[in-house]
Design a protein around this motif. Structure first.
Motif, PDB file in Angstrom:
ATOM      1  N   SER A 266      10.224 -39.005 -14.316  1.00 29.85           N
ATOM      2  CA  SER A 266      11.237 -38.801 -15.091  1.00 29.85           C
ATOM      3  C   SER A 266      11.071 -38.258 -16.521  1.00 29.85           C
ATOM      4  N   GLU A 267       9.770 -37.558 -16.592  1.00 27.46           N
ATOM      5  CA  GLU A 267       9.448 -36.822 -17.688  1.00 27.46           C
ATOM      6  C   GLU A 267       9.180 -35.209 -17.331  1.00 27.46           C
TER       7      GLU A 267
ATOM      8  N   SER B 284       9.278 -32.456 -19.264  1.00 29.38           N
ATOM      9  CA  SER B 284       9.123 -31.244 -20.112  1.00 29.38           C
ATOM     10  C   SER B 284       7.864 -30.425 -19.823  1.00 29.38           C
ATOM     11  N   SER B 285       6.987 -30.708 -19.142  1.00 31.34           N
ATOM     12  CA  SER B 285       5.839 -29.902 -18.639  1.00 31.34           C
ATOM     13  C   SER B 285       6.418 -28.878 -17.551  1.00 31.34           C
TER      14      SER B 285
ATOM     15  N   ASP C 271      16.408 -40.927  -8.807  1.00 32.23           N
ATOM     16  CA  ASP C 271      16.772 -40.830 -10.417  1.00 32.23           C
ATOM     17  C   ASP C 271      15.985 -39.763 -10.942  1.00 32.23           C
TER      18      ASP C 271
ATOM     19  N   VAL D 174      18.490 -36.896 -11.662  1.00 29.77           N
ATOM     20  CA  VAL D 174      19.228 -37.033 -12.924  1.00 29.77           C
ATOM     21  C   VAL D 174      18.347 -36.514 -14.204  1.00 29.77           C
ATOM     22  N   ALA D 175      17.232 -37.024 -14.248  1.00 22.10           N
ATOM     23  CA  ALA D 175      16.403 -36.738 -15.258  1.00 22.10           C
ATOM     24  C   ALA D 175      16.059 -35.250 -15.347  1.00 22.10           C
TER      25      ALA D 175
ATOM     26  N   ARG E 155      19.232 -33.449 -16.778  1.00 20.86           N
ATOM     27  CA  ARG E 155      19.413 -33.713 -18.068  1.00 20.86           C
ATOM     28  C   ARG E 155      18.636 -33.220 -18.850  1.00 20.86           C
ATOM     29  N   GLN E 156      17.332 -33.081 -18.747  1.00 18.75           N
ATOM     30  CA  GLN E 156      16.368 -32.432 -19.467  1.00 18.75           C
ATOM     31  C   GLN E 156      16.351 -31.015 -19.332  1.00 18.75           C
TER      32      GLN E 156
ATOM     33  N   ALA F 166      26.092 -39.708 -11.173  1.00 22.14           N
ATOM     34  CA  ALA F 166      25.047 -40.013 -11.717  1.00 22.14           C
ATOM     35  C   ALA F 166      24.606 -39.445 -13.023  1.00 22.14           C
TER      36      ALA F 166
ATOM     37  N   ILE G 228       6.351 -36.087 -25.897  1.00 24.40           N
ATOM     38  CA  ILE G 228       6.034 -37.317 -24.504  1.00 24.40           C
ATOM     39  C   ILE G 228       5.295 -38.398 -25.490  1.00 24.40           C
TER      40      ILE G 228
ATOM     41  N   LEU H 287      18.102 -38.501 -21.827  1.00 24.02           N
ATOM     42  CA  LEU H 287      17.039 -37.748 -21.241  1.00 24.02           C
ATOM     43  C   LEU H 287      16.904 -38.093 -19.891  1.00 24.02           C
ATOM     44  N   LYS H 288      17.078 -39.251 -19.427  1.00 25.16           N
ATOM     45  CA  LYS H 288      16.682 -40.032 -18.278  1.00 25.16           C
ATOM     46  C   LYS H 288      17.937 -40.657 -17.523  1.00 25.16           C
ATOM     47  N   SER H 289      17.465 -41.243 -16.584  1.00 25.31           N
ATOM     48  CA  SER H 289      18.657 -42.115 -15.623  1.00 25.31           C
ATOM     49  C   SER H 289      18.740 -43.429 -16.246  1.00 25.31           C
TER      50      SER H 289
ATOM     51  N   SER I 119      19.401 -47.323 -14.744  1.00 20.41           N
ATOM     52  CA  SER I 119      19.664 -48.175 -13.475  1.00 20.41           C
ATOM     53  C   SER I 119      18.992 -49.601 -13.904  1.00 20.41           C
TER      54      SER I 119
ATOM     55  N   TYR J  49       8.803 -48.090 -17.365  1.00 22.38           N
ATOM     56  CA  TYR J  49       8.481 -47.919 -18.879  1.00 22.38           C
ATOM     57  C   TYR J  49       7.479 -49.090 -19.276  1.00 22.38           C
TER      58      TYR J  49
ATOM     59  N   ASN K  13      -1.138 -35.999 -20.930  1.00 23.56           N
ATOM     60  CA  ASN K  13       0.035 -35.823 -19.937  1.00 23.56           C
ATOM     61  C   ASN K  13       0.537 -34.441 -19.857  1.00 23.56           C
TER      62      ASN K  13
END
Lengths: 415, 289
Positions: free
Chosen positions: A215-216, A218-219, A239, A242-243, A246-247, A272, B14, B210-212, B214, B221, B251
């Motif tokens: 879900s990240e 940015s890179s 999912d 979706v991320a 949105r990003q 979603a 991040i 930024l994420k979903s 659920s 996380y 990362n």
């Protein structure tokens, strides 16, 4: 249970009769094929109702049940009712295999409708091949499979990409960025995409895969910004999609200049992620809810009146629906005593019907389906706008990315 | 040069999300020694809170933050009073109990809100880009960074410049001695747990755009948060910051050079190696135990 004399005698008499007929009878009984009996046709319905893919698979279950109910309400198949046996494999491939075994061996279903993910299809395959039963699989998938025990009614890569990729190249340009989730489906789709791009003289600026559930982004977005592709070809699923959307939007990228082109973003994914994040991006699929046809109007209306006015239909629920009608047409050709999986397989070859997406045909060579791909753009209201429909239906070629292999009626051939 | 700066900022972004997610866990684990497996679910509740306040009351994300903090903190308080306070001397049981609470919360969210993915609208004033030394960065990411810096400053102030913080540090160093001096250790623990839970709720609400969203979102996380806390050293607030920044930068850079799959594996490998040679984490404060 007490062993009563009368029962005991009956039991031993039966045993005597069986042994009198010799051993083969016992073996025959064991391997006897599932068939219709008592004026009803038993079929299995194997979609997860719980677990990670439970939400989407529940809609496939609903489309299947809707078709079965419609058929039964209209007199059944040659006067016989279809009796659906519903199991919940809970999004777990091992449970899929266990429930498939129960449906095929225990309930003696003549066919089973099921699966969304390739992992679950692969898990049940040995059950259906071992017992020569039939599995109806509605999902678009990566191809490269040639089983005579699966009826595939979803799209394979050539059906979604043959029109789509040249259209994208012409409209946006020749630099493609391929991004996918890290598993078999995106890799096979990208294999075929790269083949098409090479033929078109287009360029892949980067090909990369992110872990499932990632879900990240940015890179990834940095890399997109520094390579400046014309099109982002996305096979990210779940999912993560979706991320990513949105990003992408938060980073200020513009769909008009650098759209995402997807094979997996349906009305469900758009709901979603929110219409604003989806708007302006493209999807290629044989079916969209907004498709204009009397059959689709009927399907959407029936689906909503049965399951709720806010429900959406999408490009996996539509095949889930029409494949039951294909099953019906095949079974109608058979006498009640001949309704066995191998006979249904023979009868379903070349079956044709008008589905909500258009006229579809089951290809006898590879048991996949001729479909009508469409290119559509997502809008902020959560629906799609169909921009282009294929002028003709497209033949399914599950080995399109592998020119030296061919799926033929008697199995996989090397050419 | 732009490229280096851009990667640096991506890593910081991040890292700030990691710190946001880990701060509540670090406080609860660092001060009370409770391994809170329900941390991810507090976070998930924060995200659902943001979604529900928008869907049912029309409240935007920024207006919702205070309500979400208070709501999730109150729930944390109840959990501490109802379950965790009886288990302080039994660390293994707290893992099981908090994990069970996590499952209950997850399934409650599924039953109440449904299992489909949700999203939270980004505040419209934060859509758009900010130009930092010639590099454009998503405005919302800058906002998260500033917000996390502020949360951290408030937390530091609370712990090191207030009488509550002094009592808390006394209880952490030696609970029975602190009690002898008239500090109500139970109350301090409840409030600290509630504060940590509230921070998790805020984190959930802030990452949601930024994420979903659920019911299962917390699981990923909580794993990230544990990496940050373990690497940073349990008792050190600044260790948490350092480790979040380090993990974020690693990362970002590795994902840019290779891809996210390899980055994830290499970061994990680095953590394993570091823990092997510094089991107490990067920073540690000595306490009497």
């Amino acid at each position: 249970m007490a062993l009563k004399r009368r029962n005991f005698l009956k039991g031993s008499a039966a045993l005597g009769a069986a042994t009198g007929m010799g051993l083969p009878h016992i073996w025959m009984k064991n391997t006897a094929l599932a068939q219709a009996s008592n004026g009803e046709i038993k079929v299995g319905v194997l979609f997860s109702l719980t677990g990670t893919t439970g939400i989407i698979e529940e809609s496939l279950n609903k489309a299947t049940i809707l078709a079965i109910e419609e058929i039964n309400d209209n007199g059944g198949v040659n006067g016989m009712r279809i009796n659906p046996i519903v199991e919940d494999p809970a999004s777990d491939p091992a449970t899929f295999a266990e429930k498939a075994r129960k449906l095929v061996l225990g309930d003696k279903c003549v066919s089973v409708f099921g699966s969304y993910t390739s992992a679950s299809r692969k898990a049940v395959l040995p059950v259906f091949e071992g017992r020569d039963n039939l599995y109806f699989y509605p999902t678009l998938y990566e191809g490269r499979e040639c089983s005579k025990n699966v009826i595939y009614t979803g799209a394979v890569p050539n059906q979604q990409q043959d029109e789509f990729i040249p259209w994208l190249v012409e409209k946006f340009g020749k630099k493609f960025y391929l991004i996918g989730s890290n598993y078999i489906y995106p890799k096979e789709e990208n294999n075929y995409c790269k083949k098409l791009l090479e033929e078109l003289g287009a360029e892949v600026v980067n090909e990369e895969y992110v872990p499932l559930g990632h879900s990240e982004f940015s890179s990834v977005i940095n890399k997109i910004q520094s390579t400046q592709p014309n099109v982002i070809f996305s096979t990210v699923v779940g999912d993560s999609v979706v991320a990513l959307h949105r990003q992408y939007r938060a980073a200020g990228l513009d769909p008009e200049k650098m759209p995402m082109a997807s094979l997996t973003t349906s009305e469900n994914e758009v709901a979603a992620m929110g219409g604003e994040a989806a708007a302006g991006h493209f999807t290629s699929a044989p079916y969209f809810m907004v498709h204009q046809s009397p059959e689709n109007e009927k399907f959407v209306e029936a689906y909503r009146s049965r399951w709720g006015g806010d429900k959406v239909t999408h490009f996996v629920s539509e095949p889930s629906y029409f494949q039951v009608y294909m099953f019906k047409q095949a079974v109608e050709k058979l006498a009640a005593s001949d309704i066995t999986p191998p006979n249904i397989r023979e009868a379903i070859k070349d079956v044709e019907l008008i589905a909500p997406q258009g006229r579809v045909l089951l290809e006898r060579e590879n048991l996949h389906t001729w479909l009508w791909p469409k290119i559509a753009m997502a809008k902020s209201d959560g629906q799609f706008e169909v921009l282009q429909e294929s002028p003709e239906w497209i033949k399914p070629l599950p080995y399109a990315a592998y020119p030296d292999q061919l799926c033929a009626e008697d199995g996989l051939q090397q050419v | 040069m732009d490229f280096v700066l851009q990667q640096l900022l991506t890593g910081l972004s991040i890292g700030s999300i990691l710190l946001l997610v880990a701060l509540g866990l670090a406080i609860i684990y660092g001060t009370m020694g409770v391994i809170n497996m329900a941390h991810g679910e507090f976070l998930m509740l924060g995200a659902y809170g943001a979604w529900a306040l928008k869907a049912f009351f029309g409240l935007g994300l920024l207006e919702s933050l205070v309500i979400i903090f208070i709501g999730v903190a109150a729930l944390g308080y109840l959990v501490e009073r109802g379950v965790i306070q009886f288990l302080y001397k039994r660390p293994l049981d707290t893992i099981l109990a908090t994990w069970g609470i996590g499952v209950i919360l997850q399934q409650s969210a599924r039953l109440l809100a449904g299992g489909e993915l949700r999203y939270v609208e980004m505040p419209s004033i934060l859509i758009g880009q900010v130009n930092i030394f010639g590099v454009s960065v998503a405005g919302y990411r800058v906002f998260i960074f500033a917000f996390v810096a502020a949360m951290f400053a408030i937390t530091w102030f609370l712990f090191y410049r207030t009488s509550f913080g002094m009592k808390l540090r006394a209880v952490v160093q030696d609970q029975s001695m602190a009690s002898c001096f008239g500090i109500n250790a139970k109350r301090i623990y409840s409030l600290t747990f509630a504060y940590g839970a509230g921070l998790a709720g805020l984190a959930g609400a802030l990452v949601a755009p930024l994420k979903s969203v659920s019911p299962e979102m917390g699981t990923t996380y909580v794993v990230d948060a544990f990496f940050v806390v373990v690497l940073g050293g349990a008792q050190s607030l600044f260790g948490t910051v350092a480790s979040a920044t380090l993990l974020g930068e690693m990362n970002g850079v590795l994902a840019y050079w290779y891809n996210d799959t390899i980055a994830k594996a290499l970061v994990l490998l680095a953590i394993v190696v570091l823990i092997r040679f510094r089991p107490q984490g990067l920073f540690s404060t000595r306490i009497r135990s």
